[in-house]
Design an enzyme around this catalytic site. Structure first.
Site, PDB file in Angstrom:
ATOM      1  N   GLY A  35       0.830  -1.187   0.000  1.00 35.17           N
ATOM      2  CA  GLY A  35       0.000   0.000   0.000  1.00 35.17           C
ATOM      3  C   GLY A  35       0.870   1.244   0.000  1.00 35.17           C
TER       4      GLY A  35
ATOM      5  CD  GLN B  68       3.228   5.892   2.820  1.00 37.98           C
ATOM      6  OE1 GLN B  68       2.291   5.324   2.276  1.00 37.98           O
ATOM      7  NE2 GLN B  68       4.225   5.231   3.385  1.00 37.98           N
TER       8      GLN B  68
ATOM      9  CB  CYS C  89       5.174   2.054   7.371  1.00 39.94           C
ATOM     10  SG  CYS C  89       4.671   3.628   6.638  1.00 39.94           S
ATOM     11  CG  LEU C  90       6.534   1.184   1.274  1.00 38.17           C
ATOM     12  CD1 LEU C  90       5.941   1.464  -0.092  1.00 38.17           C
ATOM     13  CD2 LEU C  90       7.687   0.185   1.180  1.00 38.17           C
TER      14      LEU C  90
ATOM     15  CG  HIS D 255      -0.513   1.140   7.327  1.00 37.88           C
ATOM     16  ND1 HIS D 255       0.442   0.680   8.219  1.00 37.88           N
ATOM     17  CD2 HIS D 255       0.139   2.014   6.520  1.00 37.88           C
ATOM     18  CE1 HIS D 255       1.595   1.261   7.956  1.00 37.88           C
ATOM     19  NE2 HIS D 255       1.438   2.077   6.931  1.00 37.88           N
ATOM     20  CD  GLU D 256      -1.104   2.490   2.808  1.00 34.41           C
ATOM     21  OE1 GLU D 256      -0.714   3.666   2.717  1.00 34.41           O
ATOM     22  OE2 GLU D 256      -0.337   1.543   3.073  1.00 34.41           O
TER      23      GLU D 256
ATOM     24  CG  HIS E 126       0.201   6.837   5.545  1.00 36.43           C
ATOM     25  ND1 HIS E 126       1.346   7.329   6.134  1.00 36.43           N
ATOM     26  CD2 HIS E 126       0.423   5.508   5.359  1.00 36.43           C
ATOM     27  CE1 HIS E 126       2.220   6.342   6.292  1.00 36.43           C
ATOM     28  NE2 HIS E 126       1.685   5.224   5.837  1.00 36.43           N
TER      29      HIS E 126
HETATM   30 NI    NI Z   1       2.649   3.372   5.788  1.00 33.26          NI
END
Ligand code: NI
Length: 186
Positions: free
Chosen positions: A50, A55, A98-99, A140-141, A144
């Site tokens: 995701g 991000q 998480c990226l 999670h997304e 963000h």
């Molecule tokens: Ni993340």
């Protein structure tokens, strides 16, 4: 129209842009379509399951998810613009990445099932009920988009540990050391 997709730079914690509350998507024109393509390409390149627009430094309420990306199943790209989680049921715990937190994996408790209303990449409304990893990725997304990060779900000790790890990583990056680790994140 020919638009070349591009892998965009992913911001890492503690970049302050990750803390902004993103604005609703109002224009589903070519620039937005290019953003969606770039989010997907950047997510697959990472690789991750995701990725949310904040991000990559774009403060808009849109994210992409593909929970098939982490194994050999066919791709299952989903785009959520202006999402709203309207119902949650149960709880489940996954070890999340998480990226924006390379190398960090932490167990986080979230709802087991979510019902979400959103617009697709063309602005068409849809509703989806999801469970398992897809439900985790959506929550999670969605976080963000409100500037909420995985670290916010941790207890005080783990939060301090992760915070310090990320500061060390940022310092190493500033010194030019590449500590990138290939692992699926969100
Ligand atoms: Ni993340």
């Amino acid at each position: 129209m020919c638009s070349a997709m591009a892998v965009r730079e992913i911001l890492h914690y503690p970049d302050p842009r990750l803390r902004r509350v993103a604005a609703p998507v109002t224009d589903f024109g070519p620039a937005f379509q290019a953003l969606v393509e770039d989010l997907a390409e950047t997510m697959y390149a990472a690789p991750g399951v995701g990725l949310a627009a904040p991000q990559v430094g774009v403060s808009l309420r849109v994210f992409v998810v593909d929970v098939a990306a982490s194994d050999d199943s066919p791709s299952d790209l989903r785009v959520f613009a202006n999402p709203r989680i309207v119902e949650t049921r149960g709880t489940q715990t996954w070890e999340e990445g998480c990226l924006s937190f390379p190398g960090i994996h932490e167990e986080i408790e979230r709802a087991e099932i979510v019902r979400v209303q959103a617009l697709d990449r063309h602005g068409v409304p849809f509703e989806l009920e999801a469970g398992g990893l897809l439900a985790v990725a959506i929550q999670h997304e969605n976080d963000h988009l409100d500037g909420r990060l995985m670290i916010d779900h941790l207890g005080m000790l783990r939060r301090r540990f992760v915070h310090r790890q990320m500061l060390k990583r940022a310092a190493a990056a500033a010194r030019g050391e590449d500590r990138t680790q290939a692992d699926p994140g969100q």
